[in-house]
Design an enzyme around this catalytic site. Structure first.
Site, PDB file in Angstrom:
ATOM      1  N   THR A 121      34.905  36.630  33.093  1.00 36.67           N
ATOM      2  CA  THR A 121      34.652  37.768  33.966  1.00 36.67           C
ATOM      3  C   THR A 121      35.739  38.811  33.709  1.00 36.67           C
ATOM      4  O   THR A 121      36.723  38.555  33.010  1.00 36.67           O
ATOM      5  CB  THR A 121      34.688  37.361  35.444  1.00 36.67           C
ATOM      6  OG1 THR A 121      36.053  37.116  35.833  1.00 36.67           O
ATOM      7  CG2 THR A 121      33.863  36.105  35.700  1.00 36.67           C
ATOM      8  N   GLU A 122      35.570  39.984  34.307  1.00 30.15           N
ATOM      9  CA  GLU A 122      36.601  41.018  34.174  1.00 30.15           C
ATOM     10  C   GLU A 122      37.932  40.543  34.735  1.00 30.15           C
ATOM     11  O   GLU A 122      38.995  40.750  34.141  1.00 30.15           O
ATOM     12  CB  GLU A 122      36.168  42.296  34.900  1.00 30.15           C
ATOM     13  CG  GLU A 122      34.987  43.016  34.268  1.00 30.15           C
ATOM     14  CD  GLU A 122      33.642  42.552  34.808  1.00 30.15           C
ATOM     15  OE1 GLU A 122      32.627  43.180  34.490  1.00 30.15           O
ATOM     16  OE2 GLU A 122      33.597  41.544  35.543  1.00 30.15           O
ATOM     17  N   TYR A 123      37.884  39.890  35.902  1.00 33.83           N
ATOM     18  CA  TYR A 123      39.115  39.392  36.515  1.00 33.83           C
ATOM     19  C   TYR A 123      39.745  38.305  35.661  1.00 33.83           C
ATOM     20  O   TYR A 123      40.968  38.239  35.514  1.00 33.83           O
ATOM     21  CB  TYR A 123      38.831  38.843  37.919  1.00 33.83           C
ATOM     22  CG  TYR A 123      38.746  39.896  38.991  1.00 33.83           C
ATOM     23  CD1 TYR A 123      39.860  40.668  39.322  1.00 33.83           C
ATOM     24  CD2 TYR A 123      37.569  40.118  39.687  1.00 33.83           C
ATOM     25  CE1 TYR A 123      39.797  41.626  40.314  1.00 33.83           C
ATOM     26  CE2 TYR A 123      37.483  41.087  40.681  1.00 33.83           C
ATOM     27  CZ  TYR A 123      38.602  41.832  40.991  1.00 33.83           C
ATOM     28  OH  TYR A 123      38.525  42.799  41.966  1.00 33.83           O
ATOM     29  N   GLU A 124      38.925  37.449  35.103  1.00 34.38           N
ATOM     30  CA  GLU A 124      39.442  36.357  34.287  1.00 34.38           C
ATOM     31  C   GLU A 124      40.212  36.888  33.088  1.00 34.38           C
ATOM     32  O   GLU A 124      41.296  36.395  32.758  1.00 34.38           O
ATOM     33  CB  GLU A 124      38.285  35.478  33.823  1.00 34.38           C
ATOM     34  CG  GLU A 124      38.703  34.264  33.019  1.00 34.38           C
ATOM     35  CD  GLU A 124      37.530  33.355  32.721  1.00 34.38           C
ATOM     36  OE1 GLU A 124      37.729  32.373  31.985  1.00 34.38           O
ATOM     37  OE2 GLU A 124      36.414  33.619  33.227  1.00 34.38           O
TER      38      GLU A 124
ATOM     39  N   ASP B 176      41.768  32.022  39.607  1.00 33.06           N
ATOM     40  CA  ASP B 176      43.154  31.971  39.140  1.00 33.06           C
ATOM     41  C   ASP B 176      44.084  31.581  40.277  1.00 33.06           C
ATOM     42  O   ASP B 176      45.292  31.437  40.065  1.00 33.06           O
ATOM     43  CB  ASP B 176      43.589  33.336  38.601  1.00 33.06           C
ATOM     44  CG  ASP B 176      43.755  34.355  39.715  1.00 33.06           C
ATOM     45  OD1 ASP B 176      42.806  34.487  40.531  1.00 33.06           O
ATOM     46  OD2 ASP B 176      44.819  34.990  39.804  1.00 33.06           O
TER      47      ASP B 176
ATOM     48  N   ASP C 208      37.306  36.077  46.626  1.00 31.09           N
ATOM     49  CA  ASP C 208      38.457  36.448  47.458  1.00 31.09           C
ATOM     50  C   ASP C 208      39.045  35.182  48.066  1.00 31.09           C
ATOM     51  O   ASP C 208      38.334  34.413  48.721  1.00 31.09           O
ATOM     52  CB  ASP C 208      37.998  37.384  48.570  1.00 31.09           C
ATOM     53  CG  ASP C 208      39.153  38.070  49.286  1.00 31.09           C
ATOM     54  OD1 ASP C 208      40.205  37.417  49.469  1.00 31.09           O
ATOM     55  OD2 ASP C 208      38.998  39.236  49.674  1.00 31.09           O
TER      56      ASP C 208
ATOM     57  N   GLU D  50      24.871  34.141  40.851  1.00 33.28           N
ATOM     58  CA  GLU D  50      26.318  34.355  40.949  1.00 33.28           C
ATOM     59  C   GLU D  50      26.590  35.100  42.246  1.00 33.28           C
ATOM     60  O   GLU D  50      26.118  36.225  42.431  1.00 33.28           O
ATOM     61  CB  GLU D  50      26.843  35.159  39.762  1.00 33.28           C
ATOM     62  CG  GLU D  50      28.365  35.326  39.804  1.00 33.28           C
ATOM     63  CD  GLU D  50      28.906  36.237  38.713  1.00 33.28           C
ATOM     64  OE1 GLU D  50      30.126  36.190  38.478  1.00 33.28           O
ATOM     65  OE2 GLU D  50      28.118  37.006  38.107  1.00 33.28           O
TER      66      GLU D  50
ATOM     67  N   GLU E  26      25.953  41.034  44.920  1.00 33.32           N
ATOM     68  CA  GLU E  26      27.170  41.805  45.180  1.00 33.32           C
ATOM     69  C   GLU E  26      26.939  42.729  46.371  1.00 33.32           C
ATOM     70  O   GLU E  26      25.953  43.463  46.411  1.00 33.32           O
ATOM     71  CB  GLU E  26      27.552  42.623  43.942  1.00 33.32           C
ATOM     72  CG  GLU E  26      28.723  43.570  44.137  1.00 33.32           C
ATOM     73  CD  GLU E  26      30.003  42.860  44.568  1.00 33.32           C
ATOM     74  OE1 GLU E  26      30.621  43.327  45.545  1.00 33.32           O
ATOM     75  OE2 GLU E  26      30.357  41.838  43.934  1.00 33.32           O
TER      76      GLU E  26
ATOM     77  N   LYS F 188      44.964  33.739  54.503  1.00 30.27           N
ATOM     78  CA  LYS F 188      45.404  33.475  55.871  1.00 30.27           C
ATOM     79  C   LYS F 188      44.497  32.442  56.538  1.00 30.27           C
ATOM     80  O   LYS F 188      43.273  32.480  56.382  1.00 30.27           O
ATOM     81  CB  LYS F 188      45.419  34.770  56.683  1.00 30.27           C
ATOM     82  CG  LYS F 188      46.439  35.787  56.181  1.00 30.27           C
ATOM     83  CD  LYS F 188      46.452  37.048  57.032  1.00 30.27           C
ATOM     84  CE  LYS F 188      47.488  38.049  56.509  1.00 30.27           C
ATOM     85  NZ  LYS F 188      47.508  39.292  57.312  1.00 30.27           N
TER      86      LYS F 188
END
Length: 212
Positions: free
Chosen positions: A191-194, A154, A118, A44, A69, A122
């Site tokens: 995931t946490e973000y999900e 997302d 991320d 990952e 990470e 831009k």
């Protein structure tokens, strides 16, 4: 969101070399030696606090997982999860996703997960997106034949960009969902973000592509 600096993180990481691999270059082409088995290796890129990679490892004990990470202050949360769970099939790398070829040889990896990367919206930052052609080339160097990328986000703009990028690179599309949590997909691990984004009503986009 501003990242909270944890000055003690580096020392803690150094104290757990059994989980956070200190010199991953030495395992280039030899990850099976480290895991002491011949199981598939899934990585990952951008593992964050490690929820996904640790839960996947619990659900799939016959697969070896490596979470990558860059941020020390983030990866220590993933380390805490591993210390608690004592999972033999998970390792962490505190390094940059751009350096994958230093740590993995040809055909070392069976699958790559890209979760909530991320979006770098831009145009001038396009090359930083983990689904840009330059990264797809890196992934090709370390994946086995018929290796796969599983991608979740997302961000609709990033998802659309990634589908085009995958197609232009010649990758085969195995699966696509424009609203994962309302689909019939089984076995999804969030995931946490999900969890955060879906709780706000954001659709989650997911796809699987294959190098062939």
């Amino acid at each position: 969101m501003r990242l909270r600096h944890k000055p003690w993180a580096k020392e803690k990481i150094a104290n757990y070399p059994q989980y956070v691999i200190q010199n991953p270059e030495q395992y280039n082409g030899n990850w099976k030696e480290l895991f002491e088995n011949n199981n598939p290796v899934h990585i990952e890129v951008g593992t964050g606090k490690g929820r996904f990679v640790t839960e996947m490892a619990k659900a799939n004990p016959d697969i070896n997982y490596i979470g990558i990470e860059l941020q020390e202050s983030v990866i220590v949360a993933a380390l805490d999860r591993l210390i608690e769970a004592e999972l033999p099939n998970v390792k962490l790398l505190n390094t940059n996703g751009e350096d994958l070829q230093k740590f993995f040889g040809k055909a070392d990896v069976d699958r790559i997960y890209l979760n909530f990367s991320d979006p770098w919206p831009k145009n001038r930052h396009e090359k930083r997106r983990l689904t840009h052609e330059s990264f797809l080339r890196i992934y090709e160097e370390i994946l086995k034949n018929n290796g796969e990328i599983h991608f979740k986000t997302d961000n609709r703009g990033l998802f659309e960009y990634s589908l085009v990028s995958f197609s232009e690179y010649g990758l085969g599309l195995k699966y696509v969902s424009l609203d994962l949590h309302k689909s019939d997909f089984e076995g999804n691990i969030m995931t946490e973000y999900e969890e955060k984004f879906s709780a706000k009503g954001h659709p989650i986009y997911r796809c699987e592509v294959i190098y062939s």
